[in-house]
Design a protein around this motif. Structure first.
Motif, PDB file in Angstrom:
ATOM      1  N   ASP A  33     102.621 -35.869 -29.802  1.00  0.00           N
ATOM      2  CA  ASP A  33     102.559 -36.473 -31.208  1.00  0.00           C
ATOM      3  C   ASP A  33     102.190 -34.299 -32.455  1.00  0.00           C
ATOM      4  OD1 ASP A  33     103.124 -37.314 -34.348  1.00  0.00           O
ATOM      5  OD2 ASP A  33     101.726 -38.891 -33.158  1.00  0.00           O
ATOM      6  N   GLY A  35     103.831 -34.428 -35.342  1.00  0.00           N
ATOM      7  CA  GLY A  35     103.947 -35.045 -36.828  1.00  0.00           C
ATOM      8  C   GLY A  35     105.732 -35.970 -36.739  1.00  0.00           C
ATOM      9  N   TYR A  36     106.137 -34.638 -36.289  1.00  0.00           N
ATOM     10  CA  TYR A  36     107.929 -35.214 -36.932  1.00  0.00           C
ATOM     11  C   TYR A  36     108.628 -35.190 -35.555  1.00  0.00           C
ATOM     12  CZ  TYR A  36     108.856 -30.441 -34.880  1.00  0.00           C
ATOM     13  OH  TYR A  36     108.189 -29.260 -34.296  1.00  0.00           O
ATOM     14  N   ALA A  37     107.927 -35.948 -34.625  1.00  0.00           N
ATOM     15  CA  ALA A  37     108.495 -36.041 -33.206  1.00  0.00           C
ATOM     16  C   ALA A  37     107.447 -36.435 -31.930  1.00  0.00           C
ATOM     17  CB  ALA A  37     108.803 -35.312 -32.320  1.00  0.00           C
ATOM     18  N   LYS A  38     107.379 -37.503 -31.100  1.00  0.00           N
ATOM     19  CA  LYS A  38     106.625 -37.985 -30.442  1.00  0.00           C
ATOM     20  C   LYS A  38     107.102 -38.106 -29.237  1.00  0.00           C
ATOM     21  CE  LYS A  38     104.801 -41.738 -33.291  1.00  0.00           C
ATOM     22  NZ  LYS A  38     104.890 -41.274 -34.492  1.00  0.00           N
ATOM     23  N   LYS A  58     118.348 -32.754 -36.609  1.00  0.00           N
ATOM     24  CA  LYS A  58     117.400 -32.212 -36.415  1.00  0.00           C
ATOM     25  C   LYS A  58     118.028 -30.616 -36.401  1.00  0.00           C
ATOM     26  CE  LYS A  58     115.481 -34.861 -32.285  1.00  0.00           C
ATOM     27  NZ  LYS A  58     116.215 -35.521 -31.508  1.00  0.00           N
ATOM     28  N   THR A  59     116.138 -30.202 -37.463  1.00  0.00           N
ATOM     29  CA  THR A  59     116.378 -28.695 -38.171  1.00  0.00           C
ATOM     30  C   THR A  59     116.104 -28.321 -36.486  1.00  0.00           C
ATOM     31  OG1 THR A  59     114.196 -28.999 -38.404  1.00  0.00           O
ATOM     32  CG2 THR A  59     115.702 -29.856 -40.358  1.00  0.00           C
ATOM     33  N   GLN A  62     112.513 -28.209 -35.862  1.00  0.00           N
ATOM     34  CA  GLN A  62     112.295 -29.304 -35.092  1.00  0.00           C
ATOM     35  C   GLN A  62     112.508 -28.780 -33.492  1.00  0.00           C
ATOM     36  OE1 GLN A  62     113.941 -31.893 -37.621  1.00  0.00           O
ATOM     37  NE2 GLN A  62     112.859 -32.140 -38.848  1.00  0.00           N
TER      38      GLN A  62
END
Length: 252
Positions: A33, A35-38, A58-59, A62
């Motif tokens: 994990d 934060g923005y992805a698991k 997605k940026t 990221q």
């Protein structure tokens, strides 16, 4: 995480855990994990292939974070789909091995494995306008270790073009039929081939094509046996499924 796996292996060595229980625990390991992805770092253990990064939405930052974690976990072969040229340029600057295929919107780290499987995958398109989706499918299949034969612009408007490739069609282990407009190519190939056919409707066509909906419905209503259908423009899904079929093994 590596420490936990090492501990389980030591327990197997010492007879404190069975091989089957260890395999089950490894397959059920969670994710990382950030934060923005698991990130599902154990997907390759469960399914035989690592997680693929869907680039749309997605940026670049990221995607960089996800790729860096995957590399840290020892995942050396990484695929990114639906990637924009601007993001691809930044990823190439960050990762030396990153290769971008602009027409397909696909980026890759690592070399494709040696081609294997039951046989060859044929990727056929109705027209030249369908090639971007076809290349997404073909590059995906090659990424997972398949030999791919491309038959482009062999649609029903000039069906004799398709019939000159009967050897490739009849020798394939899987065929991906990609077409827009009325989507008739999948039914024609399905009526010729003796292998599974994966139909991919594309958003190519004039107004009544409804951005691929007409082709999707035509393919779903195909009277040819052995034709399955993925979503509109889903070249990746077709390439992945073709890879799974081409690498089927008897489960003991």
């Amino acid at each position: 995480m590596n420490t936990e796996i090492k501990r389980m292996l030591e327990q197997v060595r010492d007879g404190e855990m069975s091989v089957e229980d260890a395999m089950l625990q490894i397959k059920m390991k969670p994710f990382e994990d950030i934060g923005y992805a698991k990130i599902d770092t154990h997907r390759a253990v469960r399914q035989g292939a690592s997680e693929v990064i869907y680039g749309a939405g997605k940026t670049t930052e990221q995607m960089i974070g996800i790729i860096e974690l995957m590399l840290e976990q020892g995942i050396q072969q990484i695929l990114v789909t639906r990637l924009k040229k601007e993001s691809a340029r930044e990823l190439q600057e960050r990762f030396q091995e990153f290769v971008f295929f602009e027409e397909a919107g696909i980026g890759r780290i690592g070399k494709n494995p040696e081609a294997g499987g039951i046989g060859k995958i044929v990727v056929a398109t109705g027209g030249t306008s369908d090639i971007p989706v076809a290349e997404e499918a073909a590059l995906t299949a090659e990424f997972f270790g398949n030999e791919v034969i491309r038959l482009y612009d062999v649609g029903v408007a000039g069906i004799h073009r398709l019939l000159t490739h009967m050897e490739e069609i009849m020798s394939a282990s899987v065929i991906i039929a990609i077409a827009g407009m009325e989507g008739a190519l999948a039914s024609v190939i399905g009526g010729l081939a003796d292998c599974p056919v994966i139909a991919v409707p594309t958003s190519v066509g004039y107004g009544a094509a409804f951005e691929g909906l007409s082709a999707l419905l035509s393919m779903l209503n195909s009277c040819a046996s052995g034709v399955s259908v993925v979503n509109i423009d889903n070249g990746f899904g077709a390439g992945y499924l073709a890879n799974m079929i081409n690498h089927m093994e008897v489960k003991q």
